[in-house]
Design a protein around this motif. Sequence first.
Motif, mmCIF file in Angstrom:
data_model
loop_
_atom_site.group_PDB
_atom_site.id
_atom_site.type_symbol
_atom_site.label_atom_id
_atom_site.label_comp_id
_atom_site.label_asym_id
_atom_site.label_seq_id
_atom_site.Cartn_x
_atom_site.Cartn_y
_atom_site.Cartn_z
ATOM 1 N N LEU A 1 26.968 11.357 -26.747
ATOM 2 C CA LEU A 1 27.499 10.349 -25.819
ATOM 3 C C LEU A 1 28.985 10.165 -26.036
ATOM 4 N N SER A 2 29.751 10.197 -24.942
ATOM 5 C CA SER A 2 31.188 9.990 -25.013
ATOM 6 C C SER A 2 31.520 8.515 -25.183
ATOM 7 N N THR A 3 32.573 8.244 -25.937
ATOM 8 C CA THR A 3 33.118 6.884 -25.987
ATOM 9 C C THR A 3 33.419 6.391 -24.584
ATOM 10 N N VAL B 1 21.982 3.577 -23.532
ATOM 11 C CA VAL B 1 21.516 4.961 -23.666
ATOM 12 C C VAL B 1 20.442 5.057 -24.738
ATOM 13 N N ALA B 2 20.656 4.367 -25.860
ATOM 14 C CA ALA B 2 19.658 4.400 -26.935
ATOM 15 C C ALA B 2 18.329 3.804 -26.472
ATOM 16 N N LYS B 3 18.391 2.687 -25.781
ATOM 17 C CA LYS B 3 17.170 2.009 -25.338
ATOM 18 C C LYS B 3 16.448 2.800 -24.254
ATOM 19 N N ASN C 1 17.566 12.373 -29.669
ATOM 20 C CA ASN C 1 18.436 12.871 -30.744
ATOM 21 C C ASN C 1 19.880 12.645 -30.316
ATOM 22 N N LEU C 2 20.383 11.445 -30.606
ATOM 23 C CA LEU C 2 21.668 11.016 -30.084
ATOM 24 C C LEU C 2 22.779 11.157 -31.116
ATOM 25 N N PHE D 1 21.792 6.109 -33.528
ATOM 26 C CA PHE D 1 22.384 7.433 -33.378
ATOM 27 C C PHE D 1 22.316 8.174 -34.705
ATOM 28 N N ALA D 2 22.290 9.512 -34.633
ATOM 29 C CA ALA D 2 22.031 10.323 -35.827
ATOM 30 C C ALA D 2 23.269 10.985 -36.405
#
Length: 367
Positions: A106-108, A117-119, A125-126, A151-152
């Motif tokens: 994911l871009s800033t 996005v996480a939810k 696999n972020l 995020f990983a």
Amino acid sequence: MPKISSIKDLQEAAKEKLSKGTYEYYTYGAQDMLTTSENCAAFDRIQIRPRVLRDVSKMDTRVKLFGRTLDSPIFVAATALQRLAHADGEVGAARAARRRNVVYSLSTFSTSSIEEVAKESRNANLWFQVSFFKDKNLTLSLIERAERAGFAAIIVTVDMPYSGRRLPDIRNPLTVPPHLSFSNFEPVSQSKHTDQEEDEWIGHHVVNGVEANLSWDSVTWLKRHTRLPLLTKGILTPEDARLAVAAGVDGIIVSNHGGRQLDSVSATIESLADVVDAVQGKIPVLFDGGVRRGTDVFKAMALGATAVFVGRPNLYGLAYNGEAGVNLALDILNEEFTLAMALSGCPSLKDINRTYVQHALAPLSRL
């Protein structure tokens, strides 16, 4: 339109659906776009040397990175403003990556927030891409939010102290529609009291807030402030690769920013082997730039990449049909890559090495 069967088909379909300004923003590179073109053309100067009579009845494309097993080495690169392509945007692309069990970065400068996005992707696999901002607290707050959201890994972009000179942006600057915003900056700016003040705050950090006074000490500082694996994106030379290892990073992404920063630099596939040799297996080396075919993925893996990122194919897929379009893009690339492995006599990623490629005496030509 005929059935979509390649990334080139997706690009043509995307061009029909996107506004001229958005298509150029996604597709064009810096100045004369020599590097943008070369990123793709350089693959055509590399030939595959297939081996025959190998047992390829069972194919394995899995790759292990930072304690996770992923089903394919084809990852989705961080690109800005994905909801310009389709309302599904970053969330839809992350869901497509989750379906494939691969990394989505994911871009800033995304149009969907870290938390959204996480939810909505149910913690795919972020990985999170961040820049060095003049406001160090802003940089750290973004990383802390990514950590809390699950995020990983963190990708820090190191080739963008200034933005490249992209002629379409000068001639016809892209305007972000009112219903979209740089979502990751909104929570930080909630102390502002008016919409105008908030827009000015966000605009300052997006346009003028990236730090130019950087060194490898900056990377070391960032490494101390995250518990996640840290990768540097934008490495093109063995000299910088060795400095990255010395700085304690956990991985390198060989990248020239899709040709959007400094024009006339080498294609990423031409830089890859030297960086891999310099690292000497101490950390994984990933690849970004110009991948449009599964055979491109095979060539990058043969030259030492642990995995590859695709950026524009994701955007073309989004423009074509949202999340389903990204699914299609990833399916096409993975089908082509698996077939390239099989027809080259490589049943698993560990079988792919430099003996499977050679530089052509004359470049091949894509129809």
